[in-house]
Design an enzyme around this catalytic site. Structure first.
Site, mmCIF file in Angstrom:
data_model
loop_
_atom_site.group_PDB
_atom_site.id
_atom_site.type_symbol
_atom_site.label_atom_id
_atom_site.label_comp_id
_atom_site.label_asym_id
_atom_site.label_seq_id
_atom_site.Cartn_x
_atom_site.Cartn_y
_atom_site.Cartn_z
ATOM 1 N N ASP A 329 56.777 78.651 34.955
ATOM 2 C CA ASP A 329 55.857 78.957 33.850
ATOM 3 C C ASP A 329 56.169 80.346 33.346
ATOM 4 O O ASP A 329 56.760 81.142 34.062
ATOM 5 C CB ASP A 329 54.420 79.055 34.387
ATOM 6 C CG ASP A 329 53.803 77.714 34.586
ATOM 7 O OD1 ASP A 329 54.351 76.751 34.054
ATOM 8 O OD2 ASP A 329 52.773 77.663 35.273
ATOM 9 N N ASP A 628 50.032 75.072 37.413
ATOM 10 C CA ASP A 628 48.704 75.538 37.804
ATOM 11 C C ASP A 628 47.598 74.566 37.430
ATOM 12 O O ASP A 628 46.586 74.484 38.068
ATOM 13 C CB ASP A 628 48.426 76.930 37.208
ATOM 14 C CG ASP A 628 48.800 77.020 35.741
ATOM 15 O OD1 ASP A 628 48.969 75.957 35.114
ATOM 16 O OD2 ASP A 628 48.916 78.146 35.217
ATOM 17 N N ASP A 632 49.417 69.218 35.936
ATOM 18 C CA ASP A 632 50.735 69.542 36.475
ATOM 19 C C ASP A 632 50.988 68.826 37.800
ATOM 20 O O ASP A 632 52.114 68.814 38.292
ATOM 21 C CB ASP A 632 50.865 71.059 36.735
ATOM 22 C CG ASP A 632 50.907 71.849 35.442
ATOM 23 O OD1 ASP A 632 51.291 71.268 34.413
ATOM 24 O OD2 ASP A 632 50.557 73.040 35.456
HETATM 25 P P1 ATP Z 1 52.805 78.895 30.443
HETATM 26 O O1 ATP Z 1 52.787 77.403 30.485
HETATM 27 O O2 ATP Z 1 54.143 79.454 30.539
HETATM 28 O O3 ATP Z 1 51.855 79.538 31.383
HETATM 29 P P2 ATP Z 1 51.058 79.367 28.305
HETATM 30 O O4 ATP Z 1 50.064 79.990 29.200
HETATM 31 O O5 ATP Z 1 51.314 80.048 27.022
HETATM 32 O O6 ATP Z 1 52.432 79.253 28.942
HETATM 33 P P3 ATP Z 1 49.183 77.358 27.751
HETATM 34 O O7 ATP Z 1 48.161 78.095 28.506
HETATM 35 O O8 ATP Z 1 49.280 75.876 27.868
HETATM 36 O O9 ATP Z 1 50.620 77.876 28.052
HETATM 37 O O10 ATP Z 1 48.990 77.775 26.235
HETATM 38 C C1 ATP Z 1 49.723 77.150 25.217
HETATM 39 C C2 ATP Z 1 49.244 77.633 23.880
HETATM 40 O O11 ATP Z 1 47.880 77.291 23.700
HETATM 41 C C3 ATP Z 1 49.312 79.141 23.709
HETATM 42 O O12 ATP Z 1 50.559 79.526 23.193
HETATM 43 C C4 ATP Z 1 48.201 79.421 22.725
HETATM 44 O O13 ATP Z 1 48.651 79.261 21.400
HETATM 45 C C5 ATP Z 1 47.196 78.318 23.023
HETATM 46 N N1 ATP Z 1 46.130 78.807 23.876
HETATM 47 C C6 ATP Z 1 46.245 79.370 25.097
HETATM 48 N N2 ATP Z 1 45.054 79.692 25.597
HETATM 49 C C7 ATP Z 1 44.140 79.305 24.685
HETATM 50 C C8 ATP Z 1 42.709 79.332 24.629
HETATM 51 N N3 ATP Z 1 41.986 79.846 25.609
HETATM 52 N N4 ATP Z 1 42.110 78.851 23.521
HETATM 53 C C9 ATP Z 1 42.835 78.316 22.542
HETATM 54 N N5 ATP Z 1 44.165 78.259 22.537
HETATM 55 C C10 ATP Z 1 44.829 78.738 23.583
#
Ligand code: ATP
Length: 893
Positions: A329, A628, A632
């Site tokens: 991730d 996480d 997954d």
């Molecule tokens: P990784 O999978 O590497 O941890 P990540 O944390 O960016 O990456 P996600 O948490 O799935 O992956 O987030 C994907 C996308 O969703 C982000 O790029 C953002 O645009 C959106 N996002 C993340 N958190 C929120 C939230 N709390 N509310 C709304 N949109 C969100």
């Protein structure tokens, strides 16, 4: 106190009053203590730890011991009482060593089990806390969110779109929607939608619930067969070693017969030759191997814990060492997960910079070089929207921490900070606009929606991944403009969210996102900075040097992902990024053909992670994959080493994973791989040593028998070398520390033999030298007319000395035993000292002389024997020196 299993039929008020709990505050600590005393800890009847006598008894349950017992009986029957006594003595020493070592391994595995136990979030004394699930008591108020595993049975008191997977309990694979209303008294268990049960987990939504029963009183607790903890199956290496052990045992029987026949043909007394044949057979049975394996894995697990990796399945310890790809991730693992909003782009095209960093809400907003006015309506709409569609909170500095902290999702906390910097009073705003409906964020939809009411007015706010939000907007020209702006922000390695508000008041969130299609208006984009973790760059370099390729698998935008991957060295020149949409369109062959060049998978949804793992595995890669979220779990379970995040990971991800990283840091995965390689390498050392010792004895004896010499060692002496000389050091070889070059060679193949070509060469050098030295010495002493008992004692001692030097040889395949810090492995030093001491007793004390047919050796001879034995060391030193001249960086055990 329990109304006979009918909690589902009661009103919430009755549930709380029977359980004497105020659901808005939870139990107090004093009440919890009382209830713990009354109900006991929340534990299922586990497979109990083996009592000591069973551990001791199990030491006698091995082919080796059966052989020795038979030999003792036969010796006694032939009137050889001392031999019988010695055999029994040796058997008991062996059992003592085994019990001590197994106890050590069992204790460490048990303590690791406790570390990886289930956690629960509860509301106690008016505060949310995370506690061990074993401390739950009836009346506790559980706080549930997607990914939480339930540790007790509970009645729901409040819920938002809660869905539970009850597969573990009912076998039903689809999640069940839950609600809070009372049900009819005779509703069957599977239909009690207002109850949640231990051993199930939350797949979506949020809720609170009051614990109704714990431990054995829960529904799972009542199903006895489910409650016994499954034992770890044997790891592949353990299976191979067991197989290897069987072959050796068969070889030992052949050897036994060969010695009996040769002895008989030579006309040696049957009593003597029988005992020698038995002792030789014992020397070939690799009794130390199994214990070494168990301890090696347990010690490896403990060392990994110290380096922040908790291994939940023994097999992962060795698989880790063979890992060839780490799919990781981004957020939190490669980066710090400390978000700061640095840029916002407004619908009118203005770009606003936000100053300040971290969660400290000091800083301001600048458009161009000018501060943005507090009454700027576009900025106000955006900042209010992000403050409303938000579940996080900010904690001011206190005695515990001098910095502002984020509670909840860091992405959302950063948005709060942004709003405060623009002068939004968050509490007043959230009080005025009470939330009455929501669709929580999940990493599949990458969106979150909340609906708020103030009097008769309604506000619906949506935020999430820009392309997802934009797809719900009607205006296609605006969409294009914002997509380009998103890419520009992503190029700067920023994480981008789009924020919009419904233009229509009567949006019904029950219908999901469809209700919003074409009815929302964009308020702006926000770009957040999440700096890479400092140690990651070095860890990536270490991976590459070790022949391991890191691949980023992120939910974030492709361009952001690639920018960060470049910064960290994960993406090399010419590497590409593929996003989820493209991945879906890619035929399997194309995917496999391009895997080597893809270093970033972006905007993937959890189901695609599984496809990536499977495609990599089909190429023969050994894949570690991080995760996480609750979704997954399939990818984590399929990966060779599923790695869950200890801090941000859900309980479900943790239970599907084979390893948990306690600090969520990529560098810790790399450390664990290094430790995994060490375990394999150390096992290789043990196998090499056991092999060398056995061959030494067998060859010296067979040479003597075939060439017509008297017996070079008495049977009891052979036994002593096998059980005591070897037993005191073998297992301790497993405690060798890192040599420092574990991560400088390619990963060993999953099924690579522990004795490879190089080990065979070493075996040749070590065994060749010691057999020549021991047999040559024996021949010389006999030919100079030394008495047979003294010759035997001296040969016996020389054989032992050779084994001590061999242990030192086996510590490293490449490093000199003389420069390589001997005192680093205290276990081995201790074992050598003990072995020496016991040997002196055998040679210099009168009762032991009688038992072991030894005579005291003159001191001068002792020095000669020491010097001759050391030839084994010098020979191996020369090999190592020649090797290092040829291959300056060679490294493999
Ligand atoms: P990784 O999978 O590497 O941890 P990540 O944390 O960016 O990456 P996600 O948490 O799935 O992956 O987030 C994907 C996308 O969703 C982000 O790029 C953002 O645009 C959106 N996002 C993340 N958190 C929120 C939230 N709390 N509310 C709304 N949109 C969100």
């Amino acid at each position: 106190m329990t109304p006979d299993n009918s909690w589902h039929a009661l009103s919430l008020k009755d549930v709380c009053s029977i359980l004497s709990v105020d659901a808005s505050r939870g139990l107090t600590d004093a009440e919890v203590q009382l209830r713990l005393a009354e109900h006991g800890p929340n534990l299922l009847p586990e497979a109990r730890q083996r009592p000591l006598w069973r551990v001791i008894a199990s030491q006698f349950a091995s082919p080796l011991i059966y052989i020795l017992f038979v030999a003792a009986v036969i010796s006694a029957a032939m009137g050889h009482w001392t031999d019988a006594g010695v055999i029994l003595l040796v058997v008991f020493i062996n059992a003592g060593i085994g019990t001590f070592q197994e106890g050590r391994a069992e204790r460490s595995v048990a303590s690791l089990r406790r570390l990886s136990s289930l956690k629960s979030r509860v509301f106690r004394d008016g505060h949310e806390r995370i506690i061990e699930a074993r401390d739950l008591v009836p009346g506790d108020v559980l706080v549930l969110a997607a990914g939480d595993a339930l540790g007790a049975d509970a009645r729901l008191i409040h819920g938002a779109a809660l869905e539970i997977s009850e597969a573990a309990l009912t076998g039903e694979s689809l999640p069940v929607a839950k609600q809070t209303e009372p049900l009819g008294e005779d509703t069957p268990l599977a239909d009690r939608t207002n109850m949640v049960y231990s051993a199930t987990h939350v797949t979506a939504g949020r809720a609170r619930a009051v614990v109704t029963s714990t431990g054995q009183a829960t529904e799972v607790g009542k199903i006895a067969s489910l409650t016994l903890q499954a034992k770890d199956p044997k790891t592949p290496l353990e299976q191979r070693l067991a197989q290897f052990g069987k072959w050796l045992t068969a070889g030992a029987v052949v050897l036994f017969l060969a010695i009996l026949i040769t002895g008989y043909l030579r006309g040696l007394p049957f009593g003597d030759i029988f005992m020698v044949a038995v002792s030789q057979m014992v020397s070939v049975v690799p009794e130390g191997l199994q214990v070494a394996m168990t301890i090696g894995l347990a010690v490896g697990m403990q060392r990994m814990v110290r380096r922040r990796a908790l291994v939940r399945r023994l097999a992962a310890v060795e698989t880790l060492g063979s890992t060839t790809i780490i799919c990781t991730d981004k957020t939190g693992t490669l980066t710090r997960n400390e978000m700061t909003v640095t840029v916002a782009v407004l619908p009118d095209g203005r770009r606003v910079q936000i100053t300040g960093s971290g969660y400290n809400p000091e800083g301001g907003l600048l458009a161009g070089d000018q501060p943005v006015a507090e009454d700027d309506s576009a900025v106000r709409s955006l900042t209010e929207a992000v403050a409303l569609c938000n579940d996080a909170s900010l904690v001011p500095p206190d005695a515990r921490d001098s910095r502002w902290r984020a509670l909840g999702d860091p992405t959302e906390a950063a948005l709060l900070v942004f709003a405060v910097k623009h002068g939004v009073d968050i509490h007043a705003l959230q009080r005025r606009w009470q939330r009455h409906a929501e669709i929580p964020f999940d990493s599949d939809s990458k969106l979150m929606v909340t609906q708020h009411r103030c009097g008769n007015a309604i506000r619906t706010v949506i935020k999430g991944a820009p392309e997802k939000v934009l797809a719900l907007c009607g205006d296609s020209a605006g969409q294009q403009r914002f997509l380009s702006a998103t890419e520009a922000l992503a190029q700067e390695a920023l994480r981008v969210l789009a924020v919009a508000e419904a233009t229509h008041e009567s949006v019904d969130l029950q219908q999901g996102y469809d209700a919003l299609g074409g009815r929302i208006q964009l308020l702006g984009l926000v770009g957040q900075m999440d700096p890479p973790r400092e140690e990651v760059k070095a860890a990536v370099e270490k991976c590459l040097a070790a022949g391991i390729r890191p691949v980023m698998v992120t939910g974030d935008h492709q361009i952001t992902g690639l920018a960060i991957a470049r910064m960290l060295g994960i993406a090399r020149e010419g590497d590409m990024a593929v996003d989820g949409a493209k991945l879906d369109m890619m035929p399997e062959q194309d995917l496999r053909a391009s895997l080597d060049r893809i270093s970033v998978f972006a905007r993937v949804h959890p189901a695609q992670k599984l496809r990536i793992v499977e495609a990599l595995q089909a190429q023969g890669q050994v894949v570690a994959m991080t995760g996480d979220g609750v979704n997954d779990a399939p990818a984590l379970a399929t990966a060779d080493v599923g790695v869950a995040m200890g801090m941000t990971g859900t309980e479900v991800a943790k239970s599907a994973a084979k390893m948990v990283i306690t600090d969520d840091n990529f560098a810790s995965i790399v450390h664990a791989v290094e430790e995994g390689r060490l375990v394999r390498r150390n096992l290789g050392k043990v196998v090499l040593f056991l092999f060398a010792t056995s061959l030494d004895e067998v060859l010296v004896l067979m040479l003597a028998l075939l060439l017509g010499y008297p017996l070079p060692l008495a049977a009891v002496q052979i036994l002593w070398i096998n059980i005591v000389t070897e037993g005191t050091v073998t297992v301790n070889l497993i405690m060798e520390g890192l040599e420092g070059d574990e991560m400088k060679c390619r990963p060993p193949k999953r099924n690579e033999a522990l004795i490879g070509r190089e080990s065979l060469n070493r075996l040749l050098v070590m065994v060749g030298t010691s057999v020549a030295v021991v047999f040559g010495f024996f021949h010389w002493r006999l030919s100079t007319g030394v008495s047979h008992p003294l010759v035997q004692t001296e040969t016996f001692t020389l054989m032992a000395v050779c084994q001590w030097f061999n242990v030192l040889n086996c510590r490293s395949a490449t490093k000199s035993a003389l420069t390589f810090d001997v005192f680093r492995n205290w276990w081995l030093v201790g074992g050598l000292l003990l072995g020496n001491l016991l040997h002196f007793l055998v040679v210099y004390t009168e009762p032991m002389n009688r038992l072991f047919r030894t005579v005291p050796i003159p001191l001068a001879d002792f020095f000669l024997i020491g010097a001759l034995g050391s030839l084994v060391l010098w020979a191996e030193e020369i090999r190592k020196r020649l090797l290092s001249m040829r291959l300056p960086h060679s490294a493999s055990a």
